[in-house]
Design an enzyme around this catalytic site. Structure first.
Site, PDB file in Angstrom:
ATOM      1  N   HIS A  95       0.835  -1.207   0.000  1.00 28.88           N
ATOM      2  CA  HIS A  95       0.000   0.000   0.000  1.00 28.88           C
ATOM      3  C   HIS A  95       0.874   1.263   0.000  1.00 28.88           C
ATOM      4  CE1 HIS A  95      -3.861   2.054   1.279  1.00 28.88           C
ATOM      5  NE2 HIS A  95      -2.959   2.983   1.560  1.00 28.88           N
ATOM      6  N   GLU A  96       1.854   1.282   0.875  1.00 28.41           N
ATOM      7  CA  GLU A  96       2.696   2.471   1.005  1.00 28.41           C
ATOM      8  C   GLU A  96       3.635   2.639  -0.189  1.00 28.41           C
ATOM      9  OE1 GLU A  96       1.646   4.497   3.114  1.00 28.41           O
ATOM     10  OE2 GLU A  96       0.489   3.114   4.332  1.00 28.41           O
ATOM     11  N   HIS A  99       1.880   4.674  -2.669  1.00 25.63           N
ATOM     12  CA  HIS A  99       1.981   6.106  -2.354  1.00 25.63           C
ATOM     13  C   HIS A  99       3.347   6.657  -2.763  1.00 25.63           C
ATOM     14  CE1 HIS A  99      -1.826   6.365  -0.433  1.00 25.63           C
ATOM     15  NE2 HIS A  99      -1.499   5.670   0.633  1.00 25.63           N
TER      16      HIS A  99
END
Length: 193
Positions: A95-96, A99
């Site tokens: 997920h990160e 980003h």
């Protein structure tokens, strides 16, 4: 100096006793590098010219009930005290990394802008597998049809509302304004995994 902003984008499961120590979590982060999705994202970050130093992903203890976050210009933090299993660490890292990829490829991404933040959260929620139906069932959400988009929307709202620059209304308006374009943006994947 640019303003630092932590993207609190990986809501943790309910904090539980038995979270990992920083050392245990660091080992789990190292193991996550064997995950095909983590490898893929790391390669694409590097191909895009983004730095990925040895300490880009760190284990930390977190006071807030989050699984981790991305700090632009610094890297990814995984909240060791909220992690119990390797799969949780893998999910936070994936997920990160999305980003981090967004931050790298968008020259003007501003994490204090609710629409920018919402867009990256939509992409991370949709592309990371956070909202796979099995994960949703484990969280107690039993909807069969439309669960993935509902989950992404719920998690986007949690994260963007945690941004001190975004009220609940601003978060909802931002998410709705950018939903179609950001949900359909699957880069660096050819299609949503």
């Amino acid at each position: 100096m640019a303003e630092e902003h932590v993207v609190n984008s990986s809501p943790a499961p309910v904090p539980v006793p038995g979270g990992k120590t920083i050392e245990e979590c660091e080992e789990m982060i190292r193991k996550s590098f064997r995950n095909p999705m983590v490898k893929f994202l790391k390669e694409h970050l590097q191909q895009a010219g983004c730095s990925f130093k040895d300490n880009f992903i760190k284990a930390v203890n977190c006071d807030k009930p989050i699984g981790g976050g991305y700090v632009n210009g610094e890297g990814i933090m995984v909240c060791s005290n909220h992690m119990r299993m390797q799969d949780q660490v893998n999910q936070v890292v994936i997920h990160e990394l999305i980003h981090a990829y967004d931050d790298c490829r968008a020259a003007n991404l501003n994490w204090t802008n609710c629409a920018h933040h919402a867009c990256s959260e939509i992409r991370a929620g949709h592309l990371s597998g956070d909202c796979h139906y099995k994960r949703e069932l484990l969280r107690g959400y039993m909807k069969i049809r439309g669960h993935e988009q509902d989950c992404v929307k719920r998690r986007v709202m949690e994260s963007v509302m945690a941004n001190p620059n975004c009220s609940k209304e601003a978060a909802k308006d931002a998410m709705e304004a950018v939903w179609d374009i950001c949900y359909n943006d699957t880069q660096p994947f050819d299609r949503a995994p």
